[in-house]
Design a protein around this motif. Sequence first.
Motif, PDB file in Angstrom:
ATOM      1  N   VAL A  67       0.806  -1.316   0.009  1.00 55.75           N
ATOM      2  CA  VAL A  67       0.254   0.240   0.368  1.00 55.75           C
ATOM      3  C   VAL A  67       1.035   1.422   0.228  1.00 55.75           C
ATOM      4  O   VAL A  67      -0.064   2.421  -0.240  1.00 55.75           O
ATOM      5  CB  VAL A  67      -0.832   0.002   1.505  1.00 55.75           C
ATOM      6  N   LEU A  69       3.519   2.392   2.371  1.00 55.97           N
ATOM      7  CA  LEU A  69       3.816   2.855   3.878  1.00 55.97           C
ATOM      8  C   LEU A  69       5.047   2.751   3.932  1.00 55.97           C
ATOM      9  O   LEU A  69       6.073   3.398   4.230  1.00 55.97           O
ATOM     10  CB  LEU A  69       2.519   2.167   4.432  1.00 55.97           C
ATOM     11  N   ARG A  98      -2.561   6.098  -4.658  1.00 54.12           N
ATOM     12  CA  ARG A  98      -2.686   6.350  -3.596  1.00 54.12           C
ATOM     13  C   ARG A  98      -4.310   6.308  -3.188  1.00 54.12           C
ATOM     14  O   ARG A  98      -5.051   5.153  -1.857  1.00 54.12           O
ATOM     15  CB  ARG A  98      -2.290   7.214  -2.337  1.00 54.12           C
ATOM     16  N   LEU A 101      -5.368   2.584  -3.428  1.00 52.69           N
ATOM     17  CA  LEU A 101      -5.385   1.357  -1.843  1.00 52.69           C
ATOM     18  C   LEU A 101      -5.817   1.351  -0.371  1.00 52.69           C
ATOM     19  O   LEU A 101      -5.349   2.926   0.108  1.00 52.69           O
ATOM     20  CB  LEU A 101      -4.041   1.011  -2.119  1.00 52.69           C
ATOM     21  N   GLN A 102      -6.327   0.821   0.061  1.00 51.56           N
ATOM     22  CA  GLN A 102      -6.636   1.190   1.457  1.00 51.56           C
ATOM     23  C   GLN A 102      -6.182   0.011   2.587  1.00 51.56           C
ATOM     24  O   GLN A 102      -5.762  -1.107   1.986  1.00 51.56           O
ATOM     25  CB  GLN A 102      -7.822   1.246   2.044  1.00 51.56           C
ATOM     26  N   MET A 103      -5.852   0.013   3.460  1.00 45.84           N
ATOM     27  CA  MET A 103      -5.399  -1.045   4.607  1.00 45.84           C
ATOM     28  C   MET A 103      -7.189  -0.520   5.508  1.00 45.84           C
ATOM     29  O   MET A 103      -6.996  -0.200   5.984  1.00 45.84           O
ATOM     30  CB  MET A 103      -3.876  -0.701   5.053  1.00 45.84           C
ATOM     31  N   PRO A 125     -10.951  11.061   5.133  1.00 47.75           N
ATOM     32  CA  PRO A 125     -10.215  10.607   3.790  1.00 47.75           C
ATOM     33  C   PRO A 125     -10.816  11.296   2.992  1.00 47.75           C
ATOM     34  O   PRO A 125     -10.919  11.930   1.768  1.00 47.75           O
ATOM     35  CB  PRO A 125     -10.694   9.195   2.917  1.00 47.75           C
ATOM     36  N   PHE A 129      -8.709  13.382  -0.197  1.00 48.64           N
ATOM     37  CA  PHE A 129      -9.003  13.376  -1.379  1.00 48.64           C
ATOM     38  C   PHE A 129     -10.193  14.247  -2.361  1.00 48.64           C
ATOM     39  O   PHE A 129     -10.212  13.670  -3.790  1.00 48.64           O
ATOM     40  CB  PHE A 129      -9.366  11.495  -1.828  1.00 48.64           C
TER      41      PHE A 129
ATOM     42  N   GLN B 202      -0.712   5.005  10.909  1.00 50.54           N
ATOM     43  CA  GLN B 202      -0.743   4.882  10.594  1.00 50.54           C
ATOM     44  C   GLN B 202      -1.234   5.010   8.745  1.00 50.54           C
ATOM     45  O   GLN B 202      -1.634   4.595   6.997  1.00 50.54           O
ATOM     46  CB  GLN B 202      -0.140   2.394   9.705  1.00 50.54           C
ATOM     47  N   ARG B 205      -1.015   8.681   7.490  1.00 45.13           N
ATOM     48  CA  ARG B 205      -0.019   8.293   6.165  1.00 45.13           C
ATOM     49  C   ARG B 205      -0.695   7.681   4.782  1.00 45.13           C
ATOM     50  O   ARG B 205      -0.495   8.130   4.285  1.00 45.13           O
ATOM     51  CB  ARG B 205       1.463   7.313   6.513  1.00 45.13           C
ATOM     52  N   LEU B 206      -1.147   6.825   4.851  1.00 42.14           N
ATOM     53  CA  LEU B 206      -1.897   6.087   4.141  1.00 42.14           C
ATOM     54  C   LEU B 206      -2.712   6.875   2.972  1.00 42.14           C
ATOM     55  O   LEU B 206      -2.895   6.540   2.013  1.00 42.14           O
ATOM     56  CB  LEU B 206      -3.167   4.728   4.300  1.00 42.14           C
ATOM     57  N   ILE B 207      -3.823   8.114   3.635  1.00 47.51           N
ATOM     58  CA  ILE B 207      -4.536   8.933   2.804  1.00 47.51           C
ATOM     59  C   ILE B 207      -3.208   9.901   2.410  1.00 47.51           C
ATOM     60  O   ILE B 207      -4.211  11.022   1.757  1.00 47.51           O
ATOM     61  CB  ILE B 207      -5.382   9.084   3.470  1.00 47.51           C
TER      62      ILE B 207
END
Lengths: 274, 308
Positions: A67, A69, A98, A101-103, A125, A129, B202, B205-207
């Motif tokens: 992803v 990181l 990005r 992709l997510q987690m 988010p 975005f 985390q 940071r991911l976004i």
Amino acid sequence: MDEFIRIEHLNQRFDLSEPWLARMIYRRPKKFLDAVDDVSFGIERGKTYALVGESGSGKSTIARMAVGLLTPTGGRVLIDGQDLHDGSLSVAEQRRIRQRLQMVFQSPYASLNPRWRVGSILAEPLRVFRLVDGPQAEQARVHELLEQVGLSASDARRFPHEFSGGQRQRISIARALASKPDFIVCDEPTSALDVSVQAQVLNLLKQLQRDLGLTYLFITHDLAVVRVMAHRIGVLKSGKLVEEQATEKLIESPQSDYTRMLIRSAPRIHRAAS
Amino acid sequence: MNGEKSAWQRFLASDFFYDFKRSPVTIVSFVIVVTLILMAILADLVAPTNPFDPGSLNLMNGFTPPMEPNAFTGETFLLGTDDQGRDLLSAIIYGLRVSLFVGLTAVILAMFIGVSLGLLAGYRGGWVDAVIMRIADIQVTFPSILIAVLIFGVARGLLPPDLRDELAITVLIVAIGLSEWVPFARTVRGTTMVEKEKEYVQAARLIGLGSSQIMVRHILPNVLSPVLVIATITLALAIIAEATLSFLGVGAPPTEPSLGTLIRIGQDFLFSGEWWILLFPAVTLLALALSVNLLGDWLRDTLNPRLK
């Protein structure tokens, strides 16, 4: 075969050396750990790929590289043919990748900021975005997300500590869905939950995959979970992929000794297989 | 669950308030601190005279003992007067205002510097961390009062003479603020190092959030509760530091006396029998610093669940 993500010869080498001064004084060489060593696999669009292996086998390291990181020390992560870690991409292009992709993280207790209301957690988010215009649209989207994961719109005003572990994991999933991703990495999303709640969360993830056509990379050490979720399984040991097969085939006729040992040591799956 | 209860009712039912009620020492400290702060804020209304107004001073009133009529003018002063006939009670109330103002703003400055540097050191790690924390280590090897004197001296040297008295209070605040930032930085650095590994960071940071946004929006709110405790204890230290500097003659100017200045003035007359000029400002300072300190200690114990 329509692959969403392709991982090619991925490497991650961690520098575990002591500080420079200590190395000079005690004349110790630099120390490295190859957490991920030449791993390659691909995930088909809309399918689930599970990485299994014991603690320290490099599962989470791969997840974090997939992803973005963590930057790999070697190899590539291709998202729809585009290199995720390609430094020459423009900021806008990186942002666009990005966003897809997510987690979902392991601990439902550490993955939500305890000082933020659920509504703000889900709205972040959306703002970053620029997915919604204005506060009304934002609120509507937050409510929609909460309902999508089986919570109610009024939960947006509450704080994370007011929820149970399973509910928090649902909030985590809702946050992951907020940016409308195509690919979600689930890093042991159920290992901190009760067995009964585990099933609910897994069912939710499956249902979302059907409805939204999501692609999952599922990290776990629980083979029972894998059997329910995954279409393909990769078995990791000390950073290397030792075996990769379609789920049923791998559980019925494992090729490597290590996989056989993993299956034997998982009580529920063993009984089911024999 | 308790949606129908107001915030105030929830506060009254909280563990925090329960702990407070059970500690008489804390209640007394709290009352003293609140009274002194109110007196300082409302000085214009509370004080019998304005000690900074030379027109209201009568030199004949000098050295009047407390509660006794003056031999020349027949006026009586609750806490007596100093050498210039200034009513001590008024001087203490106005001095309290200077002391508290300097103490509070110095703590806010120290907190701002310490929290920012601590966040940065903890989040960035590596050489940024090493540089900031080594500066902190070096600074704690000097007594903070020495650093304050040093900063004060340098600032006075740099400032034009006509601005010196005007800016004395500002210089005092900067000097104390710069000498007390280390405990904030150390604590915040430690908590930041724990928080930044948590998964919500985390996720941020991911976004694609930048480091500064993650530090300010995500980590900062989670590292602030120990800061509150340190701020309270540092407030007591800052008030004492201000008094010490003023006592040494490098703090608040005589035109704007703080408690420390009053103590310095009073000390000249201690052995000639005018004990009250020293005693009352000193007791006020003691009560203020002690109460703030006790409040800080209680706050630290209450907010630390491991001590229960």
